[in-house]
Design an enzyme around this catalytic site. Structure first.
Site, PDB file in Angstrom:
ATOM      1  CB  SER A  36      -0.871   0.067   1.251  1.00 52.71           C
ATOM      2  OG  SER A  36      -1.749  -0.996   1.297  1.00 52.71           O
ATOM      3  NE  ARG A  59       1.084   4.755   9.576  1.00 45.65           N
ATOM      4  CZ  ARG A  59       0.667   3.533   9.871  1.00 45.65           C
ATOM      5  NH1 ARG A  59      -0.575   3.298  10.190  1.00 45.65           N
ATOM      6  NH2 ARG A  59       1.487   2.515   9.845  1.00 45.65           N
ATOM      7  CG  HIS A  62      -2.574   3.260   4.555  1.00 48.53           C
ATOM      8  ND1 HIS A  62      -2.734   2.712   5.806  1.00 48.53           N
ATOM      9  CD2 HIS A  62      -2.400   2.209   3.718  1.00 48.53           C
ATOM     10  CE1 HIS A  62      -2.640   1.398   5.727  1.00 48.53           C
ATOM     11  NE2 HIS A  62      -2.444   1.064   4.472  1.00 48.53           N
TER      12      HIS A  62
END
Ligand SMILES: C/C1=C2N=C(/C=C3N=C(/C(C)=C4\N[C@@](C)([C@@H]5N=C1[C@](C)(CCC(=O)O)[C@H]5CC(=O)O)[C@@](C)(CC(=O)O)[C@@H]4CCC(=O)O)[C@@](C)(CC(=O)O)[C@@H]\3CCC(=O)O)C(C)(C)[C@@H]/2CCC(=O)O
Length: 228
Positions: A36, A59, A62
């Site tokens: 990812s 993040r 993500h």
């Protein structure tokens, strides 16, 4: 044979394994994360950030799956460093809603930091009536003693972010860093614009309607630990 495989066999069932399953998918959590993050770094324009600041943006992407997010991200100079230092020094994490608090990975926190959400405190409904505001904003009355030097994470409630600025106006000492990413249509863009133009506290915002609890928790998790 494991106990669970044995129990299934006694019921005439068999436990699917990678060899017997008809689905081919990645089963290794570490490999899923690594893949990812590699995809995010390949697709997103992260040129404006490095170090902890870049980890925060990665993040957040993500958590929402949107690699065009950086176009809406504004981060104050020194935000990530201030957030990292505060957490290492043991600062509490103050969250507007339980979804944010639940998303903060306790094992990543560097100093066994407390994670505080006051939304379900029994005093909050009355406070909201007295102050004529939402429960999310009223719950922040109970933050006053924790606020100075803390890390604030607002992922849901625009009124909480406005209330934070009002508390600063009232003379409460500021937090060390604010993750200000409420989501939605009413007040979300305006509250984030107000935080970004305020200048009293290091912040990260996602301008416009996008944001959310998962993204806010992910930003805290990035500040909390160097590891991905
Ligand atoms: C106006 C509110 C918005 N809520 C949004 C999106 C989601 N909220 C969820 C849940 C379960 C909760 N939201 C509350 C915080 C509740 N939401 C509000 C308020 C009415 C006002 C907040 C504000 O405008 O600033 C707020 C209630 C209040 O009086 O403060 C929640 C406390 C409601 C409740 O269940 O009692 C609750 C918080 C739960 C927790 O502690 O974790 C959603 C999961 C709703 C759903 O889809 O079922 C969702 C989660 C989104 C997220 O990522 O956090 C909006 C869209 C953000 C909206 C604010 C802006 C708007 O345009 O309306």
């Amino acid at each position: 044979m494991s106990a669970s495989q044995n129990a299934l066999r006694q019921k005439g069932l068999s436990e699917p394994t990678p060899e017997t399953s008809r689905y081919d998918y990645v089963r290794d959590g570490g490999a899923i994360y690594a893949r990812s993050f590699a995809m995010i770094r390949a697709e997103a324009d992260l040129a404006r950030w490095s170090g902890a600041a870049e980890r925060v943006v990665v993040r957040m992407i993500h958590a929402c799956g949107m690699t065009d997010l950086p176009g809406d991200v504004e981060m104050a100079e020194g935000f990530a460093e201030a957030g990292v230092a505060a957490l290492k020094a043991g600062a509490p994490v103050l969250c507007d809603v339980h979804m944010v608090a639940d998303g903060v990975t306790r094992a990543r926190l560097p100093a066994n930091n407390s994670v505080i959400c006051t939304l379900r405190d029994p005093r909050v409904p009355d406070l909201a009536r007295q102050l004529d505001t939402t429960r999310s904003a009223a719950a922040m009355e109970l933050w006053r003693e924790h606020l100075p030097g803390s890390v604030v994470a607002v992922g849901n409630a625009p009124t909480a972010l406005f209330r934070l600025l009002e508390l600063l106006d009232a003379g409460v000492a500021p937090p060390a860093a604010v993750v200000g990413i409420p989501v939605g249509f009413v007040g979300a863009a305006e509250s984030k614009e107000a935080l970004a133009r305020d200048g009293r506290v290091p912040f990260v915002v996602v301008h416009g309607r996008r944001g959310g609890s998962a993204m806010a928790a992910a930003a805290v998790n990035a500040l909390a630990s160097e590891i991905e």
